[in-house]
Design an enzyme around this catalytic site. Structure first.
Site: not given
Length: 373
Positions: A40, A140, A268, A315
């Site tokens: 998965k 779950r 940044y 990014m």
């Protein structure tokens, strides 16, 4: 999503290591036991179809995915082995699974009754393969009482179903304290006491159970997940009971090299300022690729040397300090080996205050996957 083949950055997937991890797990199992490979989330970021194809060649008996869409993609790619959807699939999509021989997880009486009605109304002839999920403490999905489970066993005897499996999931198998694990195991035994005939697949063991509790489990199948990809399910909590080979590496190459002057800042927020003149490389990888933004102060490997990540990861790019001037195009390893040094996915996860599962599954679609073996 674009797979960026034109930047020199690869997520390298070692299929030989993948097969070796499966073989080592198989050696720990009782004769005749079966392995369902969990692929998965794009095979934990490694690429679902290429990984599943390699695992089929390695002899796994089936596959687990989270979504029906993933299962259909495996079938479309030629995978013929058992494919089990671990999540709950809406009843109206179940005929798609029946038509392709895909196994579905069921955890409620209502779902079974609704599918019986749907199969009758639509005249569906192909039996739907089902695995009944038991909630022994994960909280779950799954049947919560032996009484409901017993009724479910009666329902799946109907011609519209093929009763293929029973399973549960342990919530704390990756922890040293086995108290809750044992409570869940006892609860599973309570459920199994109402079973008069076991289906072909009974699976309770995930990666952690397979590493540390396998001998205490009475079942014939294991779901092998993150350990198959060479990562410890407990992170750094418990040492593996058998060696695992890392499968995934992240390798890039410097696109820009410059000398940063003392007093100049990087990235940044100007969170890093050079105290002295130093060489800095810009690497074309960022948090959009799944490399966490918070890795300032960690390191990558260049020529077998640790090179500190300077400033915030951007990014699409990041900056690292070099020990000396290196040319543009120099290799940098974000995960994997460089000479005698190694950065594991768990190393990255620990620094980012998360788990290795999140790092692997977060590897972005635009990373070009390169397969070895």
């Amino acid at each position: 999503m674009v797979s960026a083949r034109l930047r020199k950055t690869d997520l390298v997937v070692d299929l030989k290591a993948l097969g070796a991890n499966v073989q080592r797990q198989r050696e720990q199992l009782a004769p005749g036991s079966r392995i369902l490979a969990v692929v998965k989330a794009n095979a934990y970021g490694n690429g679902m179809v290429p990984v599943a194809s390699a695992l089929a060649r390695a002899g796994v008996e089936g596959f687990c995915v989270a979504l029906l869409d993933e299962a259909i993609e495996l079938r479309d790619s030629g995978i013929q082995e058992l494919v089990l959807v671990l999540g709950i699939t809406p009843v109206e999509y179940a005929p798609l699974a029946a038509a392709q021989g895909i196994s579905l997880t069921v955890g409620s009486l209502e779902w079974l009754k609704n599918y019986q009605r749907l199969a009758k109304e639509e005249g569906i002839k192909q039996p739907l393969k089902v695995h009944l999920a038991l909630d022994t403490g994960m909280g779950r999905i799954g049947f919560t009482t032996p009484e409901d489970f017993k009724e479910a066993l009666q329902l799946v005897a109907a011609p519209c179903f093929e009763f293929e499996g029973i399973f549960t999931h342990f919530a704390t198998a990756d922890e040293e304290d086995a108290t809750y694990f044992e409570r869940q195991r006892a609860r599973f035994d309570d459920f199994m006491a109402v079973v008069t005939k076991r289906p072909p697949f009974v699976h309770v063991a995930n990666s952690a159970t397979g590493l540390w509790h396998q001998k205490s489990i009475v079942a014939n199948t294991i779901r092998m997940g993150i350990s198959m990809y060479g990562a410890n399910p407990s992170g750094v909590g418990i040492k593996e009971s058998f060696p695992l080979e890392p499968v995934t590496s992240l390798v890039t190459h410097a696109t820009y090299v410059k000398q940063l002057k003392a007093g100049e800042s990087v990235s940044y927020g100007a969170t890093y300022t050079a105290k002295e003149d130093e060489w800095v490389a810009t690497l074309p990888v960022g948090y959009a690729d799944g490399y966490p933004r918070r890795m300032q102060g960690f390191y990558v490997l260049v020529d077998g040397q640790r090179c500190e990540v300077l400033g915030r990861v951007c990014m699409d790019q990041m900056m690292v300090r070099l020990p000396k001037e290196y040319p543009v195009g120099t290799e940098a390893v974000l995960m994997g080996r460089s000479l005698d040094q190694e950065i594991t996915v768990t190393d990255v996860a620990e620094y980012a205050h998360t788990i290795n599962y999140e790092i692997l599954t977060g590897m972005g679609a635009r990373l070009h996957r390169r397969y070895l073996g």
